[in-house]
Design a protein around this motif. Structure first.
Motif, PDB file in Angstrom:
ATOM      1  N   THR A 220       0.832  -1.206   0.000  1.00  0.00           N
ATOM      2  CA  THR A 220       0.000   0.000   0.000  1.00  0.00           C
ATOM      3  C   THR A 220       0.862   1.250   0.000  1.00  0.00           C
ATOM      4  N   TYR A 221       1.823   1.268   0.887  1.00  0.00           N
ATOM      5  CA  TYR A 221       2.672   2.442   1.045  1.00  0.00           C
ATOM      6  C   TYR A 221       3.502   2.712  -0.201  1.00  0.00           C
ATOM      7  N   LEU A 222       4.085   1.662  -0.761  1.00  0.00           N
ATOM      8  CA  LEU A 222       5.012   1.857  -1.867  1.00  0.00           C
ATOM      9  C   LEU A 222       4.300   2.033  -3.209  1.00  0.00           C
ATOM     10  N   GLY A 223       3.103   1.481  -3.339  1.00  0.00           N
ATOM     11  CA  GLY A 223       2.440   1.493  -4.635  1.00  0.00           C
ATOM     12  C   GLY A 223       1.428   2.597  -4.871  1.00  0.00           C
ATOM     13  N   HIS A 224       0.931   3.221  -3.793  1.00  0.00           N
ATOM     14  CA  HIS A 224      -0.205   4.131  -3.964  1.00  0.00           C
ATOM     15  C   HIS A 224       0.165   5.408  -4.710  1.00  0.00           C
ATOM     16  N   PHE A 225       1.390   5.889  -4.549  1.00  0.00           N
ATOM     17  CA  PHE A 225       1.762   7.191  -5.114  1.00  0.00           C
ATOM     18  C   PHE A 225       1.755   7.160  -6.640  1.00  0.00           C
ATOM     19  N   MET A 226       2.404   6.157  -7.222  1.00  0.00           N
ATOM     20  CA  MET A 226       2.423   6.054  -8.678  1.00  0.00           C
ATOM     21  C   MET A 226       1.043   5.714  -9.227  1.00  0.00           C
ATOM     22  N   LEU A 227       0.264   4.956  -8.466  1.00  0.00           N
ATOM     23  CA  LEU A 227      -1.105   4.659  -8.900  1.00  0.00           C
ATOM     24  C   LEU A 227      -1.931   5.944  -8.945  1.00  0.00           C
ATOM     25  N   TRP A 228      -1.694   6.840  -8.016  1.00  0.00           N
ATOM     26  CA  TRP A 228      -2.402   8.126  -8.024  1.00  0.00           C
ATOM     27  C   TRP A 228      -2.022   8.963  -9.237  1.00  0.00           C
ATOM     28  N   VAL A 229      -0.742   8.953  -9.594  1.00  0.00           N
ATOM     29  CA  VAL A 229      -0.290   9.681 -10.788  1.00  0.00           C
ATOM     30  C   VAL A 229      -1.004   9.151 -12.030  1.00  0.00           C
ATOM     31  N   VAL A 230      -1.027   7.837 -12.178  1.00  0.00           N
ATOM     32  CA  VAL A 230      -1.671   7.229 -13.350  1.00  0.00           C
ATOM     33  C   VAL A 230      -3.178   7.464 -13.313  1.00  0.00           C
ATOM     34  N   PHE A 231      -3.769   7.328 -12.129  1.00  0.00           N
ATOM     35  CA  PHE A 231      -5.217   7.515 -11.990  1.00  0.00           C
ATOM     36  C   PHE A 231      -5.629   8.913 -12.429  1.00  0.00           C
ATOM     37  N   LYS A 232      -4.882   9.915 -12.018  1.00  0.00           N
ATOM     38  CA  LYS A 232      -5.211  11.289 -12.411  1.00  0.00           C
ATOM     39  C   LYS A 232      -5.093  11.475 -13.920  1.00  0.00           C
ATOM     40  N   LEU A 233      -4.093  10.856 -14.524  1.00  0.00           N
ATOM     41  CA  LEU A 233      -3.935  10.978 -15.973  1.00  0.00           C
ATOM     42  C   LEU A 233      -5.114  10.360 -16.720  1.00  0.00           C
ATOM     43  N   LEU A 234      -5.655   9.283 -16.203  1.00  0.00           N
ATOM     44  CA  LEU A 234      -6.694   8.542 -16.917  1.00  0.00           C
ATOM     45  C   LEU A 234      -8.110   9.035 -16.617  1.00  0.00           C
ATOM     46  N   PHE A 235      -8.343   9.481 -15.375  1.00  0.00           N
ATOM     47  CA  PHE A 235      -9.729   9.704 -14.965  1.00  0.00           C
ATOM     48  C   PHE A 235     -10.044  11.113 -14.470  1.00  0.00           C
ATOM     49  N   VAL A 236      -9.030  11.917 -14.205  1.00  0.00           N
ATOM     50  CA  VAL A 236      -9.265  13.186 -13.514  1.00  0.00           C
ATOM     51  C   VAL A 236      -9.030  14.350 -14.471  1.00  0.00           C
ATOM     52  N   SER A 237     -10.008  15.243 -14.534  1.00  0.00           N
ATOM     53  CA  SER A 237      -9.866  16.433 -15.368  1.00  0.00           C
ATOM     54  C   SER A 237      -9.413  17.642 -14.561  1.00  0.00           C
ATOM     55  N   ASN A 238      -9.807  17.690 -13.282  1.00  0.00           N
ATOM     56  CA  ASN A 238      -9.404  18.783 -12.401  1.00  0.00           C
ATOM     57  C   ASN A 238      -8.797  18.186 -11.141  1.00  0.00           C
ATOM     58  N   ALA A 239      -7.478  18.193 -11.061  1.00  0.00           N
ATOM     59  CA  ALA A 239      -6.797  17.540  -9.936  1.00  0.00           C
ATOM     60  C   ALA A 239      -7.007  18.263  -8.623  1.00  0.00           C
ATOM     61  N   ALA A 240      -7.541  19.457  -8.659  1.00  0.00           N
ATOM     62  CA  ALA A 240      -7.785  20.208  -7.430  1.00  0.00           C
ATOM     63  C   ALA A 240      -9.167  19.944  -6.850  1.00  0.00           C
ATOM     64  N   ALA A 241     -10.017  19.224  -7.578  1.00  0.00           N
ATOM     65  CA  ALA A 241     -11.377  18.964  -7.089  1.00  0.00           C
ATOM     66  C   ALA A 241     -11.859  17.632  -7.656  1.00  0.00           C
ATOM     67  N   VAL A 242     -11.338  16.545  -7.126  1.00  0.00           N
ATOM     68  CA  VAL A 242     -11.730  15.210  -7.570  1.00  0.00           C
ATOM     69  C   VAL A 242     -12.984  14.798  -6.803  1.00  0.00           C
ATOM     70  N   PRO A 243     -14.065  14.456  -7.488  1.00  0.00           N
ATOM     71  CA  PRO A 243     -15.318  14.129  -6.791  1.00  0.00           C
ATOM     72  C   PRO A 243     -15.168  12.873  -5.927  1.00  0.00           C
ATOM     73  N   PRO A 244     -15.967  12.781  -4.863  1.00  0.00           N
ATOM     74  CA  PRO A 244     -15.860  11.647  -3.937  1.00  0.00           C
ATOM     75  C   PRO A 244     -15.974  10.287  -4.603  1.00  0.00           C
ATOM     76  N   VAL A 245     -16.792  10.171  -5.659  1.00  0.00           N
ATOM     77  CA  VAL A 245     -16.946   8.873  -6.297  1.00  0.00           C
ATOM     78  C   VAL A 245     -15.636   8.416  -6.926  1.00  0.00           C
ATOM     79  N   LEU A 246     -14.880   9.350  -7.498  1.00  0.00           N
ATOM     80  CA  LEU A 246     -13.584   8.985  -8.067  1.00  0.00           C
ATOM     81  C   LEU A 246     -12.548   8.718  -6.973  1.00  0.00           C
TER      82      LEU A 246
END
Length: 345
Positions: free
Chosen positions: A289-315
């Protein structure tokens, strides 16, 4: 000595998720300011990790290394490297693949993904004073610092035996170590300038964790209630002093050392929630969890997030679910098999 204190494993799992929430806090849309302020201190979970690591390593290895001498150092280091390095390399390889995609698409990022320093990151030397910023997979800085603690642990065993010192002396030594951290960092918070102070932060807290372990071994079969009350009172007092403006770099590590002792002394308590099967399992997969979450967040934002400053709770919920699933997969498919394979060799 093979002793697992289940509550400590569970606490490690919860601490790992505090780090996850710390890294995404500024992106959670609608997060109340009070919650944001709490999550902003999530980096302090790493200080608990360092203390806990020293506790567990002392508990598991101090008798073996003392009995085996120099001959025991190589097996100790092999097992520790087998524990931390394979998963680190796999996650780092994912970061390299992402960086190559950025290069191929004309979005090269030499600041966050500097290929010139990649050998240091591969060897887990990136936080030993050779670099001036975090890069690649940011959480791996603490694993680099942990490697330094592992390398110095046999020297600690060779120079001091905590078992031969009286309990008041051990408490004074632990306090002196943490005062050293406070005096030498000259920083307002524990996350200030991690490339400069992170290794010292790890070494001092790791050493303090070994003292807490020695105290627990001494007190685990004694009447625990007075010790638990005293340690709890001390920890709460230290946290209150921190909240009132006292230095975080002194108060928080000392408070966490008290907390660690209390958790260890009460791990066998009936219905301890930290020992429950679900929380304990979170602790088992916490390194993934500790080692993998950071890069997963980077990829997740690239694929699913349009506004990184306001990600809706469902995402946010989707991302957290993916972190859990990825942690399970990394633990069972990479971390544990690689550890068994390297130890067998």
């Amino acid at each position: 000595m093979k002793t697992e204190l289940r509550a400590l494993t569970g606490a490690r799992g919860l601490a790992a998720w505090l780090v996850v929430l710390y890294h995404i806090r500024l992106s959670i849309a609608g997060l109340p300011q009070a919650a944001l302020d709490i999550l902003a201190k999530g980096y302090l979970a790493v200080d608990f990790f360092f203390l806990l690591s020293g506790f567990v390593i002392w508990l598991t290895w101090h008798e073996r290394l003392r009995a085996q001498g120099v001959a025991g150092i190589a097996p100790f280091l092999r097992k520790r490297i087998a524990r931390i390095w394979p998963l680190h390399v796999v996650v780092l390889a994912g970061a390299v693949a992402l960086a190559l995609v950025f290069v191929a698409t004309g979005r090269a990022d030499p600041v966050d993904y500097p290929f010139a320093r990649l050998p240091l990151d591969i060897l887990l030397l990136q936080n030993w004073g050779f670099t001036d910023r975090l890069a690649w997979n940011d959480p791996s800085w603490s694993i680099s610092a942990e490697l330094g603690a592992y390398l110095l642990f046999p020297l600690l065993i060779a120079t001091v035996d905590w078992r031969r010192l009286a309990s008041p002396v051990l408490l004074v030594v632990a306090l002196a170590i943490l005062v050293l951290l406070y005096l030498t960092t000259a920083a307002p918070t524990l996350d200030t300038d991690i490339p400069r102070y992170g290794l010292l932060r790890c070494l001092t807290e790791f050493a303090t964790g070994t003292i807490v372990s020695a105290l627990w071994l001494r007190w685990r079969d004694a009447r625990k209630r007075p010790i638990v009350i005293a340690a709890s009172t001390a920890g709460i007092t230290l946290l209150a002093a921190w909240a009132a403006g006292a230095a975080e770099t002194l108060m928080v590590p000392a408070a966490f050392a008290c907390l660690l002792l209390v958790l260890a002394l009460t791990t066998a308590a009936n219905h301890n929630p930290l020992s429950s099967r679900a929380i304990h399992y979170l602790g088992e997969i916490s390194y993934a969890t500790y080692l993998g979450h950071f890069m997963l967040w980077v990829v997740f934002k690239l694929l699913f997030v349009s506004n990184a400053a306001a990600v809706p709770p469902v995402l946010i919920a989707l991302y957290l679910s993916l972190v859990l699933l990825a942690s399970i997969a990394l633990y069972h498919l990479i971390e544990r098999p690689a550890q068994r394979w390297l130890n067998a060799r």
